[in-house]
Design a protein around this motif. Sequence first.
Motif, PDB file in Angstrom:
ATOM      1  N   PRO A  46       0.811  -1.221   0.000  1.00 17.64           N
ATOM      2  CA  PRO A  46       0.000   0.000   0.000  1.00 17.64           C
ATOM      3  C   PRO A  46       0.849   1.278   0.000  1.00 17.64           C
ATOM      4  N   ILE A  47       1.503   1.542  -1.128  1.00 18.05           N
ATOM      5  CA  ILE A  47       2.355   2.722  -1.263  1.00 18.05           C
ATOM      6  C   ILE A  47       1.801   3.561  -2.407  1.00 18.05           C
ATOM      7  N   PHE A  48       1.399   4.793  -2.084  1.00 19.92           N
ATOM      8  CA  PHE A  48       0.773   5.675  -3.053  1.00 19.92           C
ATOM      9  C   PHE A  48       1.530   6.999  -3.098  1.00 19.92           C
ATOM     10  N   CYS A  49       1.530   7.631  -4.256  1.00 17.21           N
ATOM     11  CA  CYS A  49       2.201   8.917  -4.397  1.00 17.21           C
ATOM     12  C   CYS A  49       1.388   9.798  -5.338  1.00 17.21           C
ATOM     13  N   GLY A  50       1.319  11.071  -5.021  1.00 16.78           N
ATOM     14  CA  GLY A  50       0.627  12.007  -5.899  1.00 16.78           C
ATOM     15  C   GLY A  50       0.409  13.335  -5.205  1.00 16.78           C
ATOM     16  N   PRO A  51      -0.028  14.325  -5.978  1.00 13.79           N
ATOM     17  CA  PRO A  51      -0.303  15.627  -5.383  1.00 13.79           C
ATOM     18  C   PRO A  51      -1.604  15.604  -4.569  1.00 13.79           C
ATOM     19  N   LEU A  60      -7.660  12.448   3.130  1.00 16.02           N
ATOM     20  CA  LEU A  60      -7.006  13.269   2.123  1.00 16.02           C
ATOM     21  C   LEU A  60      -7.234  12.615   0.775  1.00 16.02           C
ATOM     22  N   THR A  61      -7.185  13.412  -0.290  1.00 19.73           N
ATOM     23  CA  THR A  61      -7.373  12.900  -1.641  1.00 19.73           C
ATOM     24  C   THR A  61      -6.177  13.302  -2.484  1.00 19.73           C
ATOM     25  N   ILE A  62      -5.610  12.311  -3.196  1.00 27.18           N
ATOM     26  CA  ILE A  62      -4.513  12.586  -4.121  1.00 27.18           C
ATOM     27  C   ILE A  62      -4.966  12.242  -5.545  1.00 27.18           C
ATOM     28  N   TYR A  63      -4.496  13.075  -6.486  1.00 31.19           N
ATOM     29  CA  TYR A  63      -4.832  12.838  -7.896  1.00 31.19           C
ATOM     30  C   TYR A  63      -3.881  13.622  -8.781  1.00 31.19           C
ATOM     31  N   THR A  79      -8.842   7.355 -11.072  1.00 27.53           N
ATOM     32  CA  THR A  79      -9.723   8.330 -10.411  1.00 27.53           C
ATOM     33  C   THR A  79      -9.010   8.890  -9.188  1.00 27.53           C
ATOM     34  N   PRO A  80      -9.500   9.999  -8.631  1.00 30.53           N
ATOM     35  CA  PRO A  80      -8.905  10.497  -7.379  1.00 30.53           C
ATOM     36  C   PRO A  80      -8.979   9.414  -6.298  1.00 30.53           C
TER      37      PRO A  80
END
Length: 104
Positions: A46-51, A60-63, A79-80
């Motif tokens: 579970p590793i996510f990256c984004g603005p 929080l929402t990253i997209y 999707t976001p």
Amino acid sequence: MNKNEITDIRENEDDLYRQLSELIGSSVLVVTESAQLNLLGQTFRPIFCGPIVEVEPGHLTIYPANIKMINAPFFRFPTPLSIPFEKIAQFTPDFDCEARIPLI
């Protein structure tokens, strides 16, 4: 849970909300609590990256969100992606999502 424990949890979430709100527009690396997740038959860490595009109390929402998978390290989620605060194990602000990181 007693009243003091509930108050501590709320204060921690408020602190996290303030920290993440200041980072809107910048990229962040987020690791969630699960040991692994499954998406469309693909198991991954579970590793996510984004603005960060949105911070609300509780999530929080990253997209666009990159999911760091071994066989597709730059997979963009279509999707976001919203992540609940209570599931965030670690986050690293101002992270370059194009950076290669070892996933083994």
